[in-house]
Enzyme design. Structure first.
Site, mmCIF file in Angstrom:
data_model
loop_
_atom_site.group_PDB
_atom_site.id
_atom_site.type_symbol
_atom_site.label_atom_id
_atom_site.label_comp_id
_atom_site.label_asym_id
_atom_site.label_seq_id
_atom_site.Cartn_x
_atom_site.Cartn_y
_atom_site.Cartn_z
ATOM 1 N N CYS A 383 40.572 54.971 -74.735
ATOM 2 C CA CYS A 383 41.037 55.855 -75.810
ATOM 3 C C CYS A 383 39.785 56.651 -76.176
ATOM 4 C CB CYS A 383 41.510 55.320 -77.158
ATOM 5 S SG CYS A 383 42.581 56.352 -78.370
ATOM 6 N N HIS A 518 45.889 52.264 -75.225
ATOM 7 C CA HIS A 518 45.178 50.808 -75.304
ATOM 8 C C HIS A 518 45.784 49.642 -74.349
ATOM 9 C CE1 HIS A 518 42.605 51.983 -78.688
ATOM 10 N NE2 HIS A 518 43.659 52.926 -79.105
ATOM 11 N N GLU A 520 45.234 46.934 -73.804
ATOM 12 C CA GLU A 520 44.836 45.710 -74.382
ATOM 13 C C GLU A 520 45.740 45.056 -75.254
ATOM 14 O OE1 GLU A 520 43.220 48.351 -75.471
ATOM 15 O OE2 GLU A 520 42.371 48.325 -77.173
#
Ligand code: GLN
Length: 547
Positions: A383, A518, A520
């Site tokens: 990001c 993102h 994650e």
């Protein structure tokens, strides 16, 4: 007859931060692995309507779901532990959201002249939302944020007390997590805080069925019996929640004490033993790694790791997939600006700049990225970390000296990162950020070479979650590409056909990749995210090279 849904309500006592979220997630994982359709719900007692506006300093990470809802970080734990549940905005709500709904209904005349009160109107709204979020499950595990005794959580506790009566005692289980400290001076485990916390719960009409006692050691049988006696439950309903070196061990310890068996028995759920083979494999790999890598994480919230919770978990998962332990070295970007910490960057096997907001520490992050690019150290920009990689490339390779982001220089002449098409998109969605899942088209080859993005994913279409305002600007895309920046992932707006840059990479570098989304948020111990697998693999190779 339709199957009766079961509910487990998890409350916490004595102190906050003793692991209620992980305990709830662990129970969810064990019950799911027993073959039960599980969902998880988090109820937070604060007045913010959602955690989207809360500082990660105070509250930890904001966890984003596919539908764009900004939720509590515990939803992240749930997502990593429970495989099949699909979490949406319904799975996380706050006191603020409840009051907001009730007051709106009152303004719209929905209460037909009645006096609107905490009981029954607020509690009814809470119960309605619990039921609504549980529709597709046979077992709903509901965590109540905060600690018993807080004024704020009272309506939630009252609502779950009522549910026990309404749903039937056989279908509702109250689990309470407390702390049993070992006092070295006395050489004893102390049960008094637990007794007090349970007393407080019982005063409001909730008798816990199961106690989970956080402690630095296993509770001996006598201690469990004593707690049981004072807390009005059998000693074999008291379980140890011991400190562990990694959170993925928690469900295994619970299972060892037969917690899932006891829950199944109490709720009358017929199911087999859980299949924990793959989970055990993950824990084994975390406990006995074959090697080590060091990843430098350059950020500004360096001392508050909860704000990068999903990120650090995803890195660990990437390590599991590569049989290495991932050591995270937090590097303060402001220290880099002061000329320090270069030594730190020198020692790491890979560098990562995570997401972030605001101008502080930006130049230090850009310096770290330049270092990774020129020294050929694997780099992963997430990001903001991707946006800064684009700025770095524009400044130092494309000679655009003033390259910047509209976030930090709103009137800049060379804003390679800016608010663009997303604005239109946001007008449609009514928010101020691009949030939630969007498809990303992956470029598979560039000049006959497989892209890093395709190498990692092995497919051309993926879906990833977003939380940002700014995008790579169209105006400078051509020059960036001409100078060698590869755009290896993009999103095409179905209405306008405009493209947004989702991923960038460099071909003449061992591994340099940035993504606007993102990744994650989608990584799990049993399914590590492809980009984290690839990044840690690159770190491992780099280590091999430098030794
Ligand atoms: N601040 C940047 C933006 O709003 C990046 C956000 C992020 O990293 N999540 O676009």
């Amino acid at each position: 007859m339709a199957k009766q849904r079961k509910y487990i309500f998890i409350t916490g006592g004595v102190l906050s931060s003793i692991g209620k979220g992980i305990s709830a997630a662990s129970i969810g994982m064990l019950m799911e692995q027993r073959g039960i359709r599980v969902t998880m719900i988090k109820m937070d007692p604060y007045l913010n309507v959602d955690p989207g506006t809360m500082s990660p300093f105070q509250h930890g990470e904001v966890f984003v779901l596919d539908d764009g809802s900004e939720t509590d970080l515990d939803l992240g734990h749930y997502s990593r532990f429970v495989q099949n549940a699909r979490f949406t905005a319904k799975n996380s709500f706050t006191t603020g959201k409840i009051y907001d709904a009730v007051i709106r209904r009152e303004r719209a005349g929905g209460y037909l002249g009645k006096t609107v009160q905490v009981i029954p109107h607020i509690t009814d709204e809470i119960k309605r939302r619990i039921q609504d979020a549980s529709v597709d499950s046979d077992l709903a595990i509901v965590e109540i944020g905060g600690t018993v005794g807080d004024i704020e959580s009272l309506p939630f506790l009252e609502a779950i007390r009522q549910m026990r009566t309404e749903e039937g005692a056989a279908n509702v289980l109250f689990v309470h997590l407390t702390l049993v400290p070992f006092i070295a001076a006395a050489g004893e485990l102390k049960t008094k805080p637990t007794q007090h916390s349970v007393k407080e719960l019982r005063e409001i009409g909730i008798q816990p069925d199961v106690l989970l006692c956080r402690s630095d050691r296993k509770l001996p049988k006598e201690v469990k019996e004593k707690i049981g006696l004072f807390c009005n439950l059998p000693g074999d309903h008291v379980f140890s929640a011991v400190d562990v070196s990694n959170i993925y061990e928690v469900p295994l310890y619970f299972h060892e004490e037969d917690l899932d068996e006891k829950i199944a028995e109490k709720l009358g759920i017929w199911s087999g033993r859980p299949d924990l083979f793959r989970w055990r494999e993950v824990v084994k790999k975390l406990q006995h790694p074959k090697g080590q890598v060091y990843v430098g994480i350059v950020g500004k919230y360096t001392d508050w790791r909860d704000s990068y919770k999903s990120l650090s978990e995803a890195l660990l998962h990437g390590g599991v997939a590569n049989d290495v332990q991932v050591n995270m070295v937090y590097v303060d970007s402001e220290e880099i600006e002061k000329g320090k910490n270069h030594e730190l960057l020198d020692k790491v096997d890979a560098i990562l700049v995570p997401g972030g907001f605001g101008e502080r520490g930006i130049e230090g992050k850009i310096q770290a990225i330049e270092f990774a690019r020129t020294q050929k150290i694997p780099y992963f920009g997430i990001c903001l970390g991707m946006q800064l990689a684009v700025i770095e490339y524009a400044r130092h390779v494309c000679q655009m000296k003033q390259a910047n982001s509209g976030e930090f220089s709103p009137n800049g002449k060379e804003n390679v990162i800016d608010i663009i098409e997303s604005q239109k998109l946001l007008k449609e969605t009514g928010g101020s950020m691009r949030l939630g899942a969007y498809p990303c088209q992956i470029l598979s080859k560039i000049k006959n070479e497989t892209t890093r993005a395709f190498e990692a994913y092995g497919r051309e279409l993926v879906s990833e979650r977003h939380r940002h305002r700014f995008e790579v600007s169209h105006s400078f895309r051509r020059i960036l590409e001409e100078k060698g920046l590869v755009i290896s992932g993009k999103y095409t707006d179905p209405h306008t056909q405009n493209e947004l840059v989702e991923m960038i990479e460099l071909s003449d570098h061992p591994w340099f990749l940035g993504c606007q989304f993102h990744p994650e948020f989608l990584s799990r111990p049993l399914q590590p995210h492809p980009l984290f697998i690839a990044f840690i693999s690159a770190a491992k190779k780099h280590k091999g090279n430098v030794q």
